[in-house]
Structure formats: structure tokens, C-alpha cells
Design a protein around this motif. Sequence first.
Motif: not given
Length: 473
Positions: A180-181, A185, A196, A201, A216, A220
Motif C-alpha cells: 500500500s505504501w 512515500a 506523505a 500510496i 489503503i 505508514e
Amino acid sequence: MSPAAVKKQIHFNAFLMNCVAHLAPGQWTAEHDRATDYLKPDYWTDLARLLERGRFDAVFLADVLGIYDVYGASPDSALRTAAQVPMNDPLALIPLMSQVTQHLCFGVTCSLSYEHPYTFARRISTLDHLTSGRIAWNIVTSYLDSAARNIGLDRQLSHDERYDVADEYMEVCYKLWEGSWEDGAVVKDRVRGVYADPSKIHAIAHAGRYYKVPGIHLCEPSSQRTPVLFQAGSSGRGKHFAGNHAECVFVAAPTRDIVKRNVADIRAQAAALGRNGETDVLIFAMFTVIVGRTTQEAHDKLEQYRARASHEGAATLLSGWTGIDLATYQPDDTLTYVDTDAGRSALASFSSADPTRTWTVDEAIDFVSIGGRGPVIAGTSTEVADELEEWIDETGLDGFNLAYVSAHQTFEDIVELLIPELQRRGRYRDEYEPGTYRQKLFARGARLPASHPGSRYRKHEKPTSEPVVNAHS
């Protein structure tokens, strides 16, 4: 014994639950035992400091979400003997213990059957951040019908379907943690006011048979992203799942032959799925050691423990693990294998797994009354070290999940007496390795290796609803 085997380091995890009686029902009744202090923070912080002084790898926290109500078709025996009830949430202990340690790691059991992967992934990422990457997840699918009933189901899913769900659950978690990240990012640009970069992302857009997760990951990336992955299934389906996903596998069996066979099977499964069964997977066995300054002292302790053990509590636990009401059997009945949707490996280890040994119901209950399904050995530090070395060298194990009998005396004896002897032999670390849990275990990067199926989700690619590997699809 080969020189390579002699040099193999032995790993220790302390095996506990957030409860009064884990695998030694009845021992809490001793006046000196601290188990009834489990509600107090210093019970856990004292233990964490002790284990770090002994250079333990981790605290391995087991958990169940139901009550043991198979024995006598009632929860009364579990409640009367404190057999894994009352039971508090294990995850709440980790911030307590992590704040008084620097290196000790934490494996936590969480059942994927009863928590959505989206919320679970956030909880684990949070813990990985707070501990600087010292988190592992013991993946379980649960085995108690009482847990299923308490979240609104008539009963748990069948044994193999639980693993089908688990395959997809892992896919969702990998997408959230790994994909996802993107790396980079998080920019934390104070000048531009940008924390970010949205272009890096990604929503995971997962739509599968069991789960739909469009968005998402809310966290993080932590230092490990995916926690170190433990798994404890020893059934055929469980071994396949472990071979695919697990970095560490927890086995429990009463004899060396069964453990050796399970170790070989798990490593072969991992190799068949494209991983290195020898270097990508560490295998730990359940074990209980009772250490004394003399042989007589150790055996005296063991006899005292046996005298205090709760036969009723042990029968309650074994009935729950196997799904068989042992109250309906006679003590001298032979324990035979019956296919249930509980923990199949628990029953097999006392029936079909070792054709050279038969167990009566009473013998099996007595065996699990101290230390659960793992072996119990008592002796001096030299005698216990000899035995552990033999298990490591003859079975291919990498280490042990050590259960306690007396809180915290069992672990004090291990730290003060046993570990110095293993260090003298070069079989146990003198100092901790730096880094995250994964780095300490494998001496490589903090993240999943490229050989692990979870690593395929690192780059943002077109989502797929196909499981990572599922032989039953």
C-alpha cells in the motif's frame, strides 16, 4: 555429531499466556508462585527484564478466544481450575514489556478467524512502530467452538476451510503491509508542509472470496512492515500453510521421533513451494525444563510439581485441544485418533503419529498436566543442556518455546543455571544481534526476503483476488 551441528546456536522463547494457568494447571496454588499476579504490570516487566538478562529471543504469548468447555460438556472445570481462564488480551502486554527492554522481542498469537485483516494489520503495524521492529505474529485459525459461538457463529468453520480463509487473509495483510505504501512515500517535508506523497500510496482494491478491502493501509510503514511470521499447525494442511507463509514454526509433540518427522515435513513443504527449507524457516518445539543445582534438587522440584498438578485442569485442556470429551472415557481406555475440527495435531501426537507408542487417557492427561504436549526434563544445568543439544542435533530443530511451571522461578533457574552452561558450550548467544526481530533471527534485512511469497506485493501492481498459494482452490 558433526562440527556444523555442534556450532548450531539454540534459540529460546519464553512461552506464556496472559492468564493464571497456562500449561501447568494447579501450580498457582503454591504460596511462592507469582501466577496470580498476572494482572499487575510489574509481573510482566519483571519477567521481561529477567528474560532479556538471559538473552532470550522473545516472549511468545499464546492466546485463545473461547473457554474450554468440551470436558464434561461444561465450562465449570476450566473455571474451577483456572485452566486458561480468566484470559486477558496479550497485545496489551507488549508496550509494557518493550519499554523496559531493548532487545527482547515479542511473538503474539492472534486468531485470524475472528478479526478482520484491515483492523488487525493496523494493530500489528502500531506495535511494530512502538517496539522498533520487535514484533512477530503467531498465525492461528482457532480450534474452540466456544470462541465461534461467542462472535455469533453456530460453530467454527471446518479445519481445512479455516486454512482456505487464512490464505486469503494473508494476501490482504501482505497487500496492506508491503504494497500500500511505497518506499519513499513518507517525506516529512516541513518546508512544503507535505508529510506523505499521495502518488506513492495505493488502495489495495482487494475483492476476494472472503474479504473485500478497497482502501489503503492506515499506518505508514514500520521497520519490518510484515512482522516475523510464526505458525503452529502440524496437520497436513497446517504444514502446507506453514511451508508457504511461516518464517518460524512452533511444533508440539511428546516424543523426539514425532518432532523429527514434523521438522522434516515442514522443511520439505517450504522447499516444494520455492523457499529454502533450511535457512528460510526456523522451527521451535514446546519444552519444559526444570533445572536444579543438583540432580536430586531438580527431581524433588518435579515431584512437588506433580503432586500439585491439577488432573481436572489437564483433562480440561486436553479435551479442548482435541475436541474430545475425555470425561466420557475410562482412565485406562486407549486414546485413539478421531477426526475433529479442533487441533488435529494435538490428538495425533497421542494416537496416530507414533505407531510404537499407545497412550491411555489417564497417561495422556498426566503427561500434559505439566508443560502441555511438550517433553519435560529435570536435572542439573549440565544434564539439561546435554538433552537439549541432543534434541537440536537429532531432530533438526532450531530452538525451544520454553513453558514455565512456577512463575517466575522456572525462568529464573533457566537464566541463572542453564544459559551460562549453554554459553560455555558455544550453543547460546553471549550478546544480542542488532536490529529488528527478523534481523536478529536471520542476520539479514528487516523485511521479508525475496523468497517469501509476501514480497511479491512490494511494488504496486494490478490487484488480484487469487490467494498467494492455495492448494485447495
